[in-house]
Each structure stands twice: as C-alpha cells, then as structure tokens.
Design an enzyme around this catalytic site. Sequence first.
Site, short mmCIF file in Angstrom:
data_model
loop_
_atom_site.label_atom_id
_atom_site.label_comp_id
_atom_site.label_asym_id
_atom_site.label_seq_id
_atom_site.Cartn_x
_atom_site.Cartn_y
_atom_site.Cartn_z
N HIS A 107 2.35 -9.82 -0.38
CA HIS A 107 0.98 -9.52 0.07
C HIS A 107 -0.10 -10.12 -0.81
CE1 HIS A 107 1.34 -6.56 -3.15
NE2 HIS A 107 0.03 -6.45 -3.12
C1 UD1 Z 1 -5.07 -4.31 -2.64
C2 UD1 Z 1 -5.21 -4.57 -4.14
C3 UD1 Z 1 -3.87 -5.08 -4.68
C4 UD1 Z 1 -2.72 -4.18 -4.30
C5 UD1 Z 1 -2.72 -4.00 -2.79
C6 UD1 Z 1 -1.59 -3.10 -2.31
C7 UD1 Z 1 -7.43 -5.31 -4.93
C8 UD1 Z 1 -8.18 -6.46 -5.46
N1 UD1 Z 1 -6.20 -5.58 -4.43
O1 UD1 Z 1 -4.85 -5.57 -2.02
O2 UD1 Z 1 -3.94 -5.16 -6.09
O3 UD1 Z 1 -1.51 -4.75 -4.72
O4 UD1 Z 1 -3.99 -3.44 -2.42
O5 UD1 Z 1 -1.59 -3.07 -0.94
O6 UD1 Z 1 -7.91 -4.20 -4.99
N2 UD1 Z 1 -6.14 -3.65 5.51
C9 UD1 Z 1 -5.74 -2.91 6.58
N3 UD1 Z 1 -5.64 -1.55 6.41
C10 UD1 Z 1 -5.93 -0.93 5.25
C11 UD1 Z 1 -6.36 -1.71 4.16
C12 UD1 Z 1 -6.45 -3.07 4.31
O7 UD1 Z 1 -5.47 -3.41 7.65
O8 UD1 Z 1 -5.80 0.31 5.17
C13 UD1 Z 1 -6.21 -5.12 5.68
C14 UD1 Z 1 -7.61 -5.59 5.96
O9 UD1 Z 1 -7.55 -6.68 6.80
C15 UD1 Z 1 -8.08 -6.04 4.60
C16 UD1 Z 1 -6.79 -6.57 3.98
O10 UD1 Z 1 -5.77 -5.74 4.48
O11 UD1 Z 1 -9.11 -6.96 4.64
C17 UD1 Z 1 -6.78 -6.55 2.49
O12 UD1 Z 1 -7.05 -5.23 2.00
P1 UD1 Z 1 -7.68 -5.04 0.52
O13 UD1 Z 1 -7.76 -3.61 0.15
O14 UD1 Z 1 -8.93 -5.84 0.42
O15 UD1 Z 1 -6.65 -5.78 -0.42
P2 UD1 Z 1 -5.05 -5.76 -0.45
O16 UD1 Z 1 -4.59 -7.12 -0.11
O17 UD1 Z 1 -4.46 -4.60 0.29
#
Ligand code: UD1
Length: 369
Positions: free
Chosen positions: A208
Amino acid sequence: MRVMLVAGARPNFMKVAPILANLESRGIESILVHTGQHYDAALSDAFFRDLEIKAPDHHLEVGSGSHAVQTARVMEAFEPVLLDEAPDWVVVVGDVNSTLATALVASKLKAEVGCHVAHVEAGLRSRDWRMPEEVNRVLTDQLADLLLTPSRDARQHLEAEGIDAARIRFVGNVMIDTLLRRLPAARERATPAAHGLRAHEYAVATVHRPSNVDGAGELRTILESLGAVARSLPVVLPLHPRTAGSIERHGLGGLLEPLTITPPLGYLDMLGLLDQARVVLTDSGGIQEETTALGIPCVTLREQTERPITVTEGTNRLAPWPLSEAGVLEAFSAAMADGAERRPAPDGWDGKAAVRIVDALLDPGAGAR
Ligand code: UD1
C-alpha cells in the site's frame, strides 16, 4: 491524571488498545480521539470491534485528502477538543499524518492547556525523506516531551538528532502486547481454512505504500512478482483501497488473476492469516514486526526499513532493490529456505509495553520537558 490518546489510521488502533486497557485497569481517565483519517468499516470499525476499543470520545471525521489538506483538517478539528478537554497528557502513536498534526497542535498549546506530549514508537528511522512517515516521525519526535521507544536501537537516532537523553524512555513494542493478547482469538477463527488455504502452504502479501503502488511501473512489477510467487505457493493479497484504486486507474486488474484477492481484513483475520503463513511479502511496517513476533519469514518490498531489528534479530529480509521479478523470487526462495528455529523475541516485545508506557506517564522523570 487525564490522558488523551489519538488514533487516526489503521496501524494506530492496535497501539492505542493496550494503553487504553492499562489506563482503565489502573482507574486513570482516558479520552480517545479518532481523527477519522481512516473511515472505511474495514480500515477502522473492524479494528474497534476486534480489539474491543471503546467508542471514541471525539470523532474528528477528517477523511481523505492531500497531505496538506488532511494534516490541516486534523489540526483545525483537534484544537478546540484539546482546549476543551485540557488533559495532562496527549499521547500520539506511530507515524501517520494524524500523529504529526495532533502533536503539533498540542505542543503549541502546552502552556495554555497545561499538557505534555508523549510519542509512542519514537526513534524509528528509515533515513528516506521521500517517505511521508519519515517526515512525520522525525518532526513528532522533536515536538514530544517524552519519547517512548519500541526497541533499544531507537535511542541512538534520537540522541543523534539532539534530543536530550532524559526525554527518552525504552518501553518496548506495544503492538506486540495486542498480538500476544489476541492470538488465541485469531486462531479460533480459522481464517486460512475459510479462504480454502492449508496451514503453512500459502503466502500472504500486502502492498500500500504510495512509492510502490501509485505508479503503474512499480505496481506492475510487484503484481507480476507476486504472480511469479503464486506459481509455487498460493498468494493471498488483501487489497488496501489505495492499491485497489491504483490497479483500476492503471488497468492492471488482469495481473490479479493468479492471486487470491480479499478486501482489507480486520485485525483478527489478518493475524490469523499471518500466523499460519509459510512466507509473508509486504511493504507494511507493522507486518514486519508481527512476522518477527510470530516467527514467520518475511520479505520486505522496500528499499530500506525503519525497523532493522526485524532483520538483525527477527525473520525479516529486504528484497533486492530496485524491485524486480527475479529479485523478489530470490528473496522469496531464501525466505522459504529459512529454518524453523525460533529466535528469542527482541527485548521489550513481551506483552508488557503498555504497563511501561503508563508507568512512564505517571513518572516521566525530571528530564522530561
Ligand atoms: C496511511 C498512512 C500510512 C499507513 C497506512 C495504513 C500517512 C501519511 N500514511 O496511508 O503510514 O501505513 O495509512 O493503511 O498517514 N481510503 C479509503 N478509505 C479509508 C481511508 C483511505 O478508501 O478509510 C483511500 C482514499 O482513497 C485515500 C487513500 O486510501 O485517499 C489513502 O488514504 P490515506 O489515509 O491518505 O493514506 P494511506 O495510504 O492509507
């Protein structure tokens, strides 16, 4: 003493759970803030259920966004909550955007609120400033009054960055508290069998990291490599929403065909799957630690790790970089050949980290700011 704990994203929940439980067992008031960085049932609610975490006292509902937007939203929403609750401690965990955002707000309001900031999982370093988590870690450590480290090697990183030794306390790995506590329940669920898998006859993969999954080239290499692994061992890949979105955007869905795909799994199902795996391939930080605790060989699909103790004292190895199908297969074969002898767990990965964390909050020592 009143302790505010902040959780925002999936890897935070298993770190706050044992701290909350220990505070409760000592009759110390806790205030749980969920920033809402992760909001999907599979990334958030499932963990509250599996880990028996109380409902958040405050839910900030910030959701997704660019780093700037997400960080700013957490800061804006957290400030009035902190002013209103005025706890003695703000405890932040890990290295996600919510960690840095809330540590920054709290450190600037310290005098007004009368609180101090503690960082659980302090001192991990990848030395790769392109990783958003590295930025979050280094800055959170600078801001925190009390730095609670998960492994002995973390202290030297903090001291090298000018942090006063009196602010640093080794407490061990709190995520392993959760793992040891929940393993029996995870085993009871027989998750591998539910996916048609036989114990020790499958691999688990997770990817991821933006650097691995956002670009078509990197993502293609990883999916093709996992496909190559699947020629000798079934590969289960629970798909993070970021990865699923990128596969769709780049039209790479066909590469999933040799793999067993699942939605993101809850804590117990994932632990149950890892526990019985022959090999794990991952770019997650937490899973590198969980496989070391479980004694399962792990191949890390990254250039470096901020958790080198999982390599030197555990079951982890880095795949050759830059990632290639041949390199991943080479690391996979080496992991398959690893002996079954269990090494002793790293110091402080003993299920008692939360006790030491709460001890440190109660008695931070004269040196803590
Ligand atoms: C975040 C953390 C990362 C951790 C990961 C675990 C940061 C910088 N990164 O990354 O360190 O390893 O979480 O998962 O804080 N999304 C959904 N549903 C959700 C949340 C996110 O669909 O509940 C999708 C959205 O499209 C979003 C993308 O995932 O834009 C990324 O989510 P985000 O929280 O920005 O970062 P992660 O890649 O999950």
